[in-house]
Write a protein that holds these residues in place. Structure first.
Motif, PDB file in Angstrom:
ATOM      1  N   LEU A  71     -10.760   2.573   0.654  1.00 29.47           N
ATOM      2  CA  LEU A  71     -10.550   4.000   1.423  1.00 29.47           C
ATOM      3  C   LEU A  71     -10.524   5.220   0.194  1.00 29.47           C
ATOM      4  CD1 LEU A  71      -7.237   5.204   2.846  1.00 29.47           C
ATOM      5  CD2 LEU A  71      -7.571   6.504   1.164  1.00 29.47           C
ATOM      6  N   THR A  79      -4.389  -4.722   3.664  1.00 29.53           N
ATOM      7  CA  THR A  79      -4.094  -3.683   1.914  1.00 29.53           C
ATOM      8  C   THR A  79      -5.160  -4.044   1.144  1.00 29.53           C
ATOM      9  OG1 THR A  79      -1.666  -4.118   2.318  1.00 29.53           O
ATOM     10  CG2 THR A  79      -2.845  -3.152  -0.213  1.00 29.53           C
ATOM     11  N   PHE A  95       0.694  -1.545   0.055  1.00 29.50           N
ATOM     12  CA  PHE A  95       0.133   0.201  -0.151  1.00 29.50           C
ATOM     13  C   PHE A  95       1.009   1.507   0.167  1.00 29.50           C
ATOM     14  CE2 PHE A  95      -3.432   3.038   2.265  1.00 29.50           C
ATOM     15  CZ  PHE A  95      -4.047   2.522   1.351  1.00 29.50           C
ATOM     16  N   LEU A 144      -2.593   1.959   8.780  1.00 28.85           N
ATOM     17  CA  LEU A 144      -2.199   2.248   7.144  1.00 28.85           C
ATOM     18  C   LEU A 144      -0.969   2.000   6.771  1.00 28.85           C
ATOM     19  CD1 LEU A 144      -5.563   4.094   5.535  1.00 28.85           C
ATOM     20  CD2 LEU A 144      -5.436   1.686   7.236  1.00 28.85           C
ATOM     21  N   LEU A 161     -12.459   5.351   5.984  1.00 27.39           N
ATOM     22  CA  LEU A 161     -12.491   4.060   5.579  1.00 27.39           C
ATOM     23  C   LEU A 161     -14.303   3.613   5.678  1.00 27.39           C
ATOM     24  CD1 LEU A 161      -9.853   2.682   7.295  1.00 27.39           C
ATOM     25  CD2 LEU A 161      -9.636   2.659   4.762  1.00 27.39           C
ATOM     26  N   TYR A 175       2.179   6.411   6.279  1.00 33.32           N
ATOM     27  CA  TYR A 175       1.436   6.934   5.698  1.00 33.32           C
ATOM     28  C   TYR A 175       0.287   8.136   5.802  1.00 33.32           C
ATOM     29  CZ  TYR A 175      -3.550   6.590   2.592  1.00 33.32           C
ATOM     30  OH  TYR A 175      -4.304   6.896   2.084  1.00 33.32           O
ATOM     31  N   ILE A 227      -8.197  -2.633   2.431  1.00 32.64           N
ATOM     32  CA  ILE A 227      -7.937  -0.805   2.917  1.00 32.64           C
ATOM     33  C   ILE A 227      -8.316   0.166   1.804  1.00 32.64           C
ATOM     34  CG2 ILE A 227      -6.601   1.281   3.085  1.00 32.64           C
ATOM     35  CD1 ILE A 227      -8.189  -0.385   5.823  1.00 32.64           C
TER      36      ILE A 227
END
Length: 386
Positions: A359, A352, A89, A115, A305, A138, A355
């Motif tokens: 996101l 990953t 990610f 994350l 999210l 991140y 998400i």
């Protein structure tokens, strides 16, 4: 094909670069100085500012964060047959810089809260071929650097911080970008501090400084020549032209000088999203960003999210109808065409994958007007997935 162009007009764009007042003045000064190419007066000012305020041993401006990462890979002597650990990610440059040297990426999954790479998975991914660990902070939220360094240092594995999001962020009171032997910054138009396109290599281990200067100057010892350390300069190593013009550095220095003003604006915008969307998030099954108590964030982005990919795509379309541009973020590197070439496959990094589908990043820039932010917030609250 119904494709949203980056340049399509929205009443409220996703990003809009901000100016602070001195950008054009300093660019004019750079032009008037007769030295508009790289490593002029404003480049040196930026170097000193970063060294003094971030606490790195040496800062070197580059034309992009991508180029700073490429310099890091060369400095670590990454070569064919080596491996490096990198989050799936992340932006492709985090991997590409090392792949360009012939190394194989070993993708690590992320934590579901921050994350960031999951440090609990790190030890088992290390092999005798591991020559670097690339950590990505991140949204400017610091990775668990204590745990990461405790694993990496005894094994002699260099840690490189991709700190593209993290300028002014801190982990346990220490600036991001000062933990690894090398770190990289981005000054792209989407970052807190920008010159349109630009970056920097931060060097925390002095053994890399002299060679970094050579690599950055096309493989020559030109920097030593200008300091009067040699009477002529010549080709001494591999390298390329990584220097931004001093006009870009002039723009950047104006932004660095005004960082407190820019950061104050961004903090207010971030906190307004966080406060006003909390009830909606609870009711919709969505999750707002997680900021651990031991981390100081730089207010780089605001994301949601959402419960599912369908929910996210519906909300993007709903905001678009109101002339508001929201965007998703990274597609997993391990499921990409290139990732599969290195033997990665779906299911390798399940967090990953989950998400990435859920996101959504909201409009976020220093000059986002309060009324416009109110419109974004209200549009989200009004969204009904049914």
């Amino acid at each position: 094909m119904n494709r949203i162009s980056k340049y399509q007009s929205y009443q409220i764009p996703f990003n809009r670069p901000s100016t602070t007042g001195n950008e054009l003045k300093y660019i004019s000064e750079a032009l008037a100085s007769g030295h508009a190419s790289g490593d002029g007066r404003f480049t040196q000012k930026c170097h000193k500012w970063l060294e003094d305020n971030i606490g790195t041993q040496k800062a070197l401006l580059t034309t992009s964060c991508t180029h700073a990462l490429e310099l890091a890979a060369i400095l670590l002597n990454i070569k064919s047959g080596d491996e490096f650990i990198v989050p799936s990610f992340t932006f492709v440059s985090s991997a590409n810089a090392f792949v360009l040297r012939g190394a194989r990426p070993v993708f690590i999954d992320i934590r579901p809260d921050t994350l960031n790479l999951d440090e609990n998975l790190l030890f088992d991914l290390i092999s005798p071929r591991t020559k670097a660990i690339v950590v990505v902070h991140y949204a400017g939220i610091g990775c668990e650097m204590d745990s990461i360094m405790e694993i990496a240092l005894p094994k002699g594995i260099p840690v490189v911080e991709d700190n593209a999001h993290g300028l002014f962020g801190k982990y346990k009171g220490k600036n991001l970008g000062t933990f690894g032997c090398l770190a990289t910054q981005s000054f792209h138009e989407t970052k807190n501090i920008t010159c349109g396109e630009g970056g920097a290599l931060l060097i925390n281990d002095p053994q890399y400084i002299e060679r970094a200067e050579i690599l950055r100057e096309k493989g020559t010892n030109r920097s030593r020549f200008f300091r009067g350390e040699v009477d002529k300069y010549t080709w001494v190593d591999i390298g390329s032209s990584y220097l931004p013009s001093d006009m870009l550095a002039a723009f950047l220095f104006a932004q660095l000088e005004a960082h407190a003003q820019l950061q104050s604006k961004r903090k207010k915008i971030w906190e307004k999203y966080h406060t006003n969307l909390k009830q909606w998030a609870q009711g919709s099954g969505s999750i707002l960003p997680t900021i651990p108590d031991h981390v100081e964030q730089p207010y780089h982005m605001y994301y949601l999210l959402l419960p599912s990919l369908t929910f996210r795509q519906g909300l993007i379309a709903h905001l678009k109808e109101r002339s508001i541009l929201s965007v998703f973020h990274y597609l997993p590197l391990h499921t990409s065409e290139m990732g599969k070439r290195f033997g990665a496959k779906p299911g390798d990094c399940p967090v990953t994958e989950n998400i990435s589908d859920r996101l959504l990043r909201l409009p976020f820039y220093a000059d986002l007007e309060p009324d416009d932010q109110d419109k974004v917030i209200q549009a989200i609250i009004d969204y009904n997935r049914d």
